[in-house]
Design an enzyme around this catalytic site. Structure first.
Site, PDB file in Angstrom:
ATOM      1  CB  SER A 192      -1.019   0.103   1.271  1.00 23.07           C
ATOM      2  OG  SER A 192      -1.735   1.022   1.290  1.00 23.07           O
ATOM      3  CE1 TYR A 252      -0.107   4.971  -5.517  1.00 22.30           C
ATOM      4  CE2 TYR A 252      -0.140   6.382  -3.616  1.00 22.30           C
ATOM      5  CZ  TYR A 252       0.438   5.275  -4.397  1.00 22.30           C
ATOM      6  OH  TYR A 252       1.499   4.742  -3.833  1.00 22.30           O
ATOM      7  CE  LYS A 291      -0.477   1.730  -3.775  1.00 23.68           C
ATOM      8  NZ  LYS A 291       0.112   0.468  -4.278  1.00 23.68           N
ATOM      9  CG  ASN A 319      10.753   3.646 -13.672  1.00 19.84           C
ATOM     10  OD1 ASN A 319      11.563   4.469 -13.799  1.00 19.84           O
ATOM     11  ND2 ASN A 319      11.137   2.250 -14.339  1.00 19.84           N
TER      12      ASN A 319
END
Ligand SMILES: NC(=O)c1ccc[n+]([C@@H]2O[C@H](COP(=O)([O-])OP(=O)(O)OC[C@H]3O[C@@H](n4cnc5c(N)ncnc54)[C@H](OP(=O)(O)O)[C@@H]3O)[C@@H](O)[C@H]2O)c1
Length: 324
Positions: free
Chosen positions: A166, A196, A200, A231
């Site tokens: 998470s 996002y 999570k 990334n």
């Protein structure tokens, strides 16, 4: 910080330990895979691009050899017997692909000891997958939910551990948001973070529910730390002109609060391998940087909301032909 060299080393010829990891090509996933390989695990690296995954597999093999040569003579690492690394095609944006990946693993293995739901994307523009979900919700949460459910019978025959990455960013969900809420509003700069956080939070809720429904399976979620050179941040740093500002900002955050890519993998490794953590004592818990036990947000901890998210997910998957 927890030392992964204290974790058990296995000889795959005597005791076959099998791990499945998503996103092993990434910063944190790379080091998680490297250490598990050093510890003798047979690892299925699930990723989108065969060329990328196979290249990373070669890099891990090389790095493992170097580490053993460089390690002091009296360490366990010096005598480590490596595991193996295999590529499995998996694109989390496609539920059929998740089914195929799970079916392939089922054909190859009688049991899975550890599943690491590591892959993720962060704060990308609004997009719907071909399955009709917002892309962050599906990549980070829904597809991992399906993968976990499909591999559950194999996991129950092994060491029974499911570790899901998470993020501290889940705290942005300051009040419970139903998963049907898509936050398809401008500006992306703000609402993408909400999407996002929702994905999570759902991952933590799913972990807690899975632990309740399967007390014999150790289900943990964690925040790996702020690891700024992966990334994960590339959408923002590659934006024309303004990307330089974001790159500088992320470097600053990393300098003051961040950990290295390898340190980012320590929490996962502790949760996945440590004998100090057990389903009886620790099921459903949340950990943070370095594998330290922590507390997720009050929203993520609310079991009524977790149950709502679970039911919504099961229904949405069923509507698309995926019974779980
Ligand atoms: N870095 C941090 O500071 C931080 C903080 C909190 C939480 N996390 C969480 O930690 C996890 C790992 O992050 P990271 O920093 O290592 O990120 P990363 O370097 O961007 O790696 C992400 C991995 O996920 C894979 N992936 C992305 N989309 C996928 C898809 N549709 N199907 C299959 N694989 C996919 C990527 O594969 P490709 O290489 O093929 O693109 C890559 O291997 C993520 O879940 C992230 O949310 C990270």
């Amino acid at each position: 910080m927890f030392d992964p060299d204290t974790l058990p080393y296995y000889d795959p010829a005597k005791e076959r330990k099998v791990a499945v990891i998503t996103g092993g090509t990434g910063g944190i996933g790379y080091y998680t895979s490297l250490h598990m390989y050093l510890h003798g695990y047979v690892i299925y690296m699930c990723g989108m691009n065969s060329h990328r995954v196979n290249k990373v597999i070669q890099e891990i093999v090389k790095e493992a050899e170097t580490r053993v040569i460089m390690s002091p003579k009296d360490t366990l690492l010096r005598n480590a017997i490596f595991g193996s690394l295999r590529y499995i095609h998996l694109d989390l944006r496609d539920l059929n692909c998740v089914e195929r990946a799970a079916a392939k693993i089922e054909k190859l293995e009688e049991k899975v000891d550890v599943l690491i739901n590591n892959a993720g994307i962060m704060a990308v523009p609004y997009e719907e997958t071909k399955d009709g979900f917002e892309v962050q919700l599906q990549t980070n949460y829904i597809s991992h939910f399906l993968l976990t459910m499909r591999l559950l019978p194999l996991l129950k025959k092994g060491d029974s551990r499911v570790i899901s990455l998470s993020s501290i960013g889940h705290n942005l969900e300051f009040t419970y948001w139903k998963l049907s809420q898509s936050f398809k509003f401008p500006p992306n700069l703000i609402f993408t973070w909400f999407r996002y956080a929702m994905s999570k939070t759902a991952l933590i809720q799913g972990t807690k529910m899975l632990a309740i429904k399967n007390p014999d399976v150790l289900c943990l979620s964690l925040h790996p730390g702020l690891v700024m050179n992966t990334n994960l941040f590339s959408y923002w740093t590659r934006l024309p002109i303004i990307g330089i500002f974001f790159w500088l900002l992320f470097q600053l955050i990393g300098f003051f609060f961040g950990v290295s890519n390898e340190q980012g993998a320590i929490g996962t490794l502790r949760c996945a391998l440590s004998r100090d953590i057990s389903a009886e004592n620790d099921n459903g818990k949340y950990y943070t940087t370095g594998g330290v036990e922590s507390k997720s947000s009050s929203v993520a901890n609310n079991l009524d909301d977790a149950a709502s998210s679970w039911i919504w997910t099961v229904h949405e998957l069923k509507k698309r032909g995926f019974e779980v």
